[in-house]
Design a protein around this motif. Structure first.
Motif: not given
Length: 524
Positions: A508-512
């Motif tokens: 989630f962190a890398w995508r968002k």
């Protein structure tokens, strides 16, 4: 341009913080028992070979990788490995550098709180009363199993001291790197040294102490022919230097870009070795030999780390002048050493929330604290069911070795030894012998791979299938008796779920937040 991250205020601050991370119960209890059981003075030969070929190189790797990741605003293992490898899969390997510290702290803070509780009982005289009545064993057992109470029987003493220790840890890390961790390390590490030297002076003035020192350090060179001795020595080095956990990796990410890491790492390791070999190797076992006799030391050693620290040592001090004073000094020493270790294990998940999710420090601490409190209470109430042993095995043994192996392979064979060697030597205040370049590239990673593969071949199946656990065994949990196999299986599912959740948050962190953009804008 990436936002400027907090950095250590001084070189001595980071050295003391890393040394504090390493110095703990293992120095004063685990090491002397291992040395006395596996060759005495001869044990130091495989011990320092492992220190030279495994401990120093892997510590250098962690300092180097951490400083490199900090250049790109990453202080957690997922971010640092992503910056080093620059491949999508690398960040997920970094989840081991988050789950490891969490797993250890789930139970470590509880054990740390025992030290605070026993320091209190040493001051009140309750501990000495138990020693005088030859009931220190039941006293310890009643305490850890929540049978000892405070406030007119309304609160288990172990729970109260656990909560006090838990919130003390959060208070320290709330101050941040400089005003929290560095400040407490600079304050507490000299206290640990002074308390250790007080106990050392007391030991060396005991009548017949030479007999105790001879028992501890008289070399049995025949032990060197046993493979297990070499394995035990290597495991002790891994354990005592806090390598493969992720704490040093995170601490090093707050080091300034041009600041030395080679000499700083050696300095922190040297401080740990002094505490372990000189203080730990002189205080515990020699005292036990003098007081109880060499004939009984094997029985004492079989009591394990906790039995030796919480039962044997109070009895030893109880037979000397000023017993309450030295009992308090002993537990205060271990408590302060425990605090500097546990706060280092708190920082990796906090750095993950701050650097990769963009959370404020207060929010990061609240989330980390909530997870730790829930799992810590599981350790408190599941101690008799085996929760602590299970967390210790997967966090303090398996995750540690696996992540250490990952770091060594990525540093030497993916990041590349030429880049790694150059990065290690940048800003170095010492000239590292080129011999270590070969060690970093081949010896350390190969050594770790062999250990890991050997464990998988010999022990993995039996561990997974719980072959050593009685299928009919019943254990206490929350006032009930439950099947031990079911309890351990359920706990393992919780731990697997936690690991999957960490990886989901990484995704989630890398995508968002498009964290790979940080790699385009180094801080320098």
């Amino acid at each position: 341009m990436a936002q400027q991250r907090e950095q250590w205020g001084s070189k001595i601050g980071v050295i003391l913080a890393v040394a504090g991370s390493a110095i703990g119960l293992g120095n004063f209890l685990r090491f002397p028992v291992k040395a006395a059981s596996f060759g005495g003075g001869a044990f130091l030969i495989p011990y320092f070979v492992a220190f030279l070929l495994l401990g120093i190189p892997l510590a250098w790797m962690e300092w180097t990788l951490g400083r490199y990741g900090g250049r790109y605003s990453h202080g957690s293992a997922p971010g640092i490995l992503n910056a080093v490898v620059r491949k999508p899969w690398a960040k997920y390997l970094g989840s081991l550098g988050i789950i490891g510290p969490l797993l250890i702290n789930f139970y470590y803070i509880y054990i740390e709180s025992w030290l605070l509780g026993f320091a209190w009982y040493a001051l009140t005289g309750d501990l000495m009363e138990a020693v005088s009545a030859n009931a220190v064993g039941p006293f310890f057992e009643n305490y850890i199993l929540l049978k000892t109470t405070l406030l007119h029987g309304t609160v288990p003493a172990a729970l109260a001291f656990f909560l006090a220790t838990f919130f003390l840890n959060l208070l320290v890390v709330y101050g941040g790197i400089r005003r929290g961790i560095e400040r407490i390390s600079v304050l507490v590490m000299p206290i640990i040294l002074v308390l250790g030297l007080i106990l050392l002076a007391r030991v060396l003035t005991l009548p017949n102490i030479t007999q105790g020192l001879a028992f501890m350090w008289n070399p049995d060179f025949s032990a060197l022919a046993k493979p297990r001795v070499w394995l035990e020595a290597s495991g002790q080095i891994f354990f005592t230097l806090s390598i493969g956990i992720g704490a040093v990796l995170t601490y090093a990410s707050y080091v300034k870009r041009k600041q030395d890491v080679a000499l700083s790492s050696l300095s922190a390791n040297a401080a740990n070795e002094f505490a372990e070999v000189i203080l730990g190797g002189t205080i515990v076992v020699p005292m036990a030999v003098v007081v109880f006799g060499a004939a009984n030391i094997e029985t004492i050693a079989k009591m394990g780390t906790f039995g030796l620290g919480f039962q044997t040592m109070p009895m030893i001090f109880g037979k000397m002048p000023l017993p309450q004073f030295f009992q308090f000094i002993w537990f205060a020493l271990l408590f302060f050493a425990g605090v500097t270790s546990s706060i280092s294990l708190l920082q990796p998940p906090i750095a993950f929330f701050e650097d990769e999710l963009g959370m404020k420090r207060r929010s990061s601490i609240l989330v980390t604290g909530a997870v730790l409190l829930a799992m810590g209470l599981l350790a408190v109430y599941g101690l008799g069911a085996g929760a602590v042993d299970e967390m210790d095995f997967w966090g303090g043994t398996v995750a540690l070795v696996v992540f250490g192996t990952v770091e060594a392979i990525l540093f030497s064979w993916v990041f590349g030894i030429e880049r790694g060697w150059k990065e290690l030597n940048e800003g170095s205040q010492i000239r590292i012998p080129r011999f270590f370049k070969f060690v970093l590239q081949w010896v350390t990673p190969t050594y770790l791979v062999i250990i890991l593969v050997t464990w998988f071949i010999t022990d993995f199946r039996s561990v997974i299938l719980l072959e050593g656990v009685d299928r009919a065994a019943q254990v206490p949990f929350l006032g009930m008796m439950v099947n031990k196999v079911h309890f351990i299986t359920g706990l393992r599912l919780v731990l697997v779920g936690l690991l999957l959740a960490i990886n989901a948050v990484i995704f989630f962190a890398w995508r968002k937040r498009k964290l790979d953009d940080k790699l385009l804008h180094p801080l320098d």
